[in-house]
Design a protein around this motif. Structure first.
Motif, PDB file in Angstrom:
ATOM      1  N   GLU A 195     128.525 -46.112  17.200  1.00 49.10           N
ATOM      2  CA  GLU A 195     128.754 -47.304  18.034  1.00 49.10           C
ATOM      3  C   GLU A 195     127.471 -47.732  18.738  1.00 49.10           C
ATOM      4  OE1 GLU A 195     132.255 -48.025  20.322  1.00 49.10           O
ATOM      5  OE2 GLU A 195     133.389 -46.484  19.258  1.00 49.10           O
ATOM      6  N   LYS A 212     129.532 -42.209  24.465  1.00 47.83           N
ATOM      7  CA  LYS A 212     128.688 -42.970  23.529  1.00 47.83           C
ATOM      8  C   LYS A 212     127.223 -42.836  23.941  1.00 47.83           C
ATOM      9  CE  LYS A 212     132.526 -45.991  23.264  1.00 47.83           C
ATOM     10  NZ  LYS A 212     133.412 -46.594  22.440  1.00 47.83           N
ATOM     11  N   THR A 241     132.401 -44.942  27.436  1.00 50.30           N
ATOM     12  CA  THR A 241     130.978 -45.316  27.435  1.00 50.30           C
ATOM     13  C   THR A 241     130.065 -44.106  27.655  1.00 50.30           C
ATOM     14  OG1 THR A 241     131.569 -47.490  28.254  1.00 50.30           O
ATOM     15  CG2 THR A 241     129.297 -46.827  28.590  1.00 50.30           C
ATOM     16  N   LYS A 286     132.285 -50.998  22.568  1.00 51.11           N
ATOM     17  CA  LYS A 286     130.933 -50.634  23.027  1.00 51.11           C
ATOM     18  C   LYS A 286     130.329 -51.802  23.820  1.00 51.11           C
ATOM     19  CE  LYS A 286     131.055 -50.656  18.818  1.00 51.11           C
ATOM     20  NZ  LYS A 286     132.242 -51.108  18.006  1.00 51.11           N
ATOM     21  N   ASN A 288     130.614 -42.439  18.332  1.00 54.48           N
ATOM     22  CA  ASN A 288     129.669 -42.419  19.445  1.00 54.48           C
ATOM     23  C   ASN A 288     128.294 -42.912  18.981  1.00 54.48           C
ATOM     24  OD1 ASN A 288     131.373 -41.278  21.724  1.00 54.48           O
ATOM     25  ND2 ASN A 288     131.820 -39.856  20.077  1.00 54.48           N
ATOM     26  N   TYR A 306     128.847 -35.927  18.185  1.00 55.26           N
ATOM     27  CA  TYR A 306     128.389 -37.298  18.432  1.00 55.26           C
ATOM     28  C   TYR A 306     128.148 -38.086  17.147  1.00 55.26           C
ATOM     29  CZ  TYR A 306     127.923 -35.958  23.284  1.00 55.26           C
ATOM     30  OH  TYR A 306     128.194 -35.539  24.557  1.00 55.26           O
TER      31      TYR A 306
END
Ligand code: URA
Length: 437
Positions: A255, A126, A123, A93, A252, A376
């Motif tokens: 993080e 996330k 990314t 991350k 996700n 997520y």
């Protein structure tokens, strides 16, 4: 002008006869031309590259031709423009932490990112776990947000190195992904097309990465630096350990929570220290001062709250709920939770990142097929890391998923991924090597 024959290119590469720049440009042109070079001929050439390789000049020519197959961006900003690229890992991350720090220190970071691939996270996925946040920005909105917040993160557009898009899809189904010159050209064509002056490459090495050993990772780094050099860009590459996940969280929303912990001041953690080191390196490359001055600047950006402010500005600018920067519990984790406990006393001697990444996919945090939707809130929080002493019954990790059956599947995989040994293992540094052009 000499005639171009794809069959001739296949023969030459097969026999290790270097292709000219003209041949490589024509070949790349033929990938997206109408009618295109047939897939069976492109696939034959790709396989020839896998067996015979390409020399440095051919790799640089392939990279530039793929860069020029679509839009090449130029930023009109009143300060240096930097970019960072990771070759793909588990728990990575870094962008979420690095970009706001660098932006808070006066260096712009207009970031184009991708989704997760296989067991590695992305990314874009996330960031999309933040309620309301969109990564599909129109170019004008993207640029205004970069000017205001210092950074923004958008999904890579289809017009960025379209020849790579087509070639990558073909490589994916013809077992031709793992070729160093092809990986170099694929990554660097997109990086060079995004127009940053200073590029930091994070080449992952280990079980969870494309490059499984240091020699291959060093060769990939060397090729990527040479391609950046050929295009006149300032570039640094570091080799980082991917035998273990980066940080303590994989997923996700979970993080993003970990990124918020670092931006709130936790720079003493391995992840925090790593992000500060990378931020300082990018600031040094962008001419903000000596290594020591840039390190102090990056630390101050976190301690003062300036980096968190930039993160909140980016989230709000992309339509997301910026209140998460004050209250990370607004990032909801999936409702089923289970802990994995140590089965014996000893030391954690391995946390195999590829299996941990695959377990995260089973929990719902990644996709098994391109069409799958992500949960997520699914993911893993590690409660210890390599080298830690554990006693039987200690919680080693926590798993989150929407359904108990997903926890069952992931638990079996995670039991294989975590190894407890009787002896304390040697410490492996997170950063293996550092190269500059
Ligand atoms: N990432 C890319 O974009 N391309 C590759 O070939 C490998 C990883």
């Amino acid at each position: 002008m000499a005639a171009f024959h794809i069959g001739e290119c296949i023969r030459k590469t097969k026999q290790r006869i270097p292709l000219s720049e003209f041949e490589i440009r024509q070949l790349v042109h033929g990938i997206t031309a109408e009618p295109p070079i047939p897939d069976y001929q492109l696939a034959a050439w790709l396989m020839a590259v896998c067996f015979s390789g390409l020399n440095d000049a051919e790799t640089a020519a392939l990279t530039m031709a793929m860069r020029d197959s679509g839009q090449v961006m130029r930023w009109e900003l009143d300060g240096p423009v930097a970019d960072k690229h990771s070759t793909g890992g588990v728990g990575d991350k870094t962008t979420l932490i690095l970009a706001p720090i660098v932006a808070a220190c006066g260096v712009y970071m207009p970031k184009m990112s991708g989704r997760g691939l296989g067991h590695t996270g992305g990314t874009i996925d996330k960031l999309e776990s933040i309620p309301g946040l969109s990564t599909e920005l129109v170019p004008d909105d993207f640029l205004s947000l970069v000017k205001k917040a210092g950074f923004a993160v958008a999904m890579q557009t289809g017009n960025l190195a379209p020849a790579d898009k087509k070639l990558y899809a073909l490589r994916d189904v013809t077992e031709t992904v793992d070729s160093i010159p092809l990986i170099c050209a694929s990554i660097m064509s997109k990086k060079l097309a995004t127009g940053a002056d200073h590029i930091l490459l994070d080449v992952k090495v280990g079980s969870g990465a494309f490059m499984k050993n240091d020699a291959d990772a060093a060769e990939l780094a060397r090729r990527m630096l040479a391609a950046a050099n050929a295009d006149g860009r300032d570039c640094t590459a570091i080799l980082t350990d991917m035998d273990r996940p980066l940080g303590m969280c994989v997923g996700n929303a979970i993080e993003v929570q970990e990124a918020l912990e670092v931006l709130s001041g936790d720079i003493a953690s391995e992840l925090g220290g790593f992000c500060i080191t990378l931020a300082a390196e990018l600031l040094r490359m962008a001419g903000r001062g000596s290594q020591a001055e840039c390190l102090a600047m990056a630390e101050k950006a976190v301690a003062s709250g300036a980096a968190m402010e930039r993160f909140a500005m980016m989230i709000a600018g992309q339509g997301g709920d910026a209140r998460i920067t004050d209250n990370s519990a607004l990032l909801k984790l999936s409702s089923c939770m289970r802990t994995l406990k140590a089965e014996r006393n000893g030391w954690i001697s391995a946390m195999h990142s590829e299996e941990i990444g695959r377990a995260a996919v089973l929990l719902g945090a990644g996709r098994m097929t391109k069409a799958d939707a992500i949960d997520y809130g699914a993911g893993i929080r590690l409660c210890c890391k390599n080298g830690d002493a554990v006693r039987q019954g200690d919680v080693v990790l926590k798993m989150y998923a929407a359904k108990e059956s997903q926890l069952d599947e992931a638990e079996a995989m995670l039991r294989q991924a975590i190894v407890i040994a009787a002896e304390q293992p040697p410490t492996v540094p997170l950063i293996h090597q550092h190269y500059s052009n």
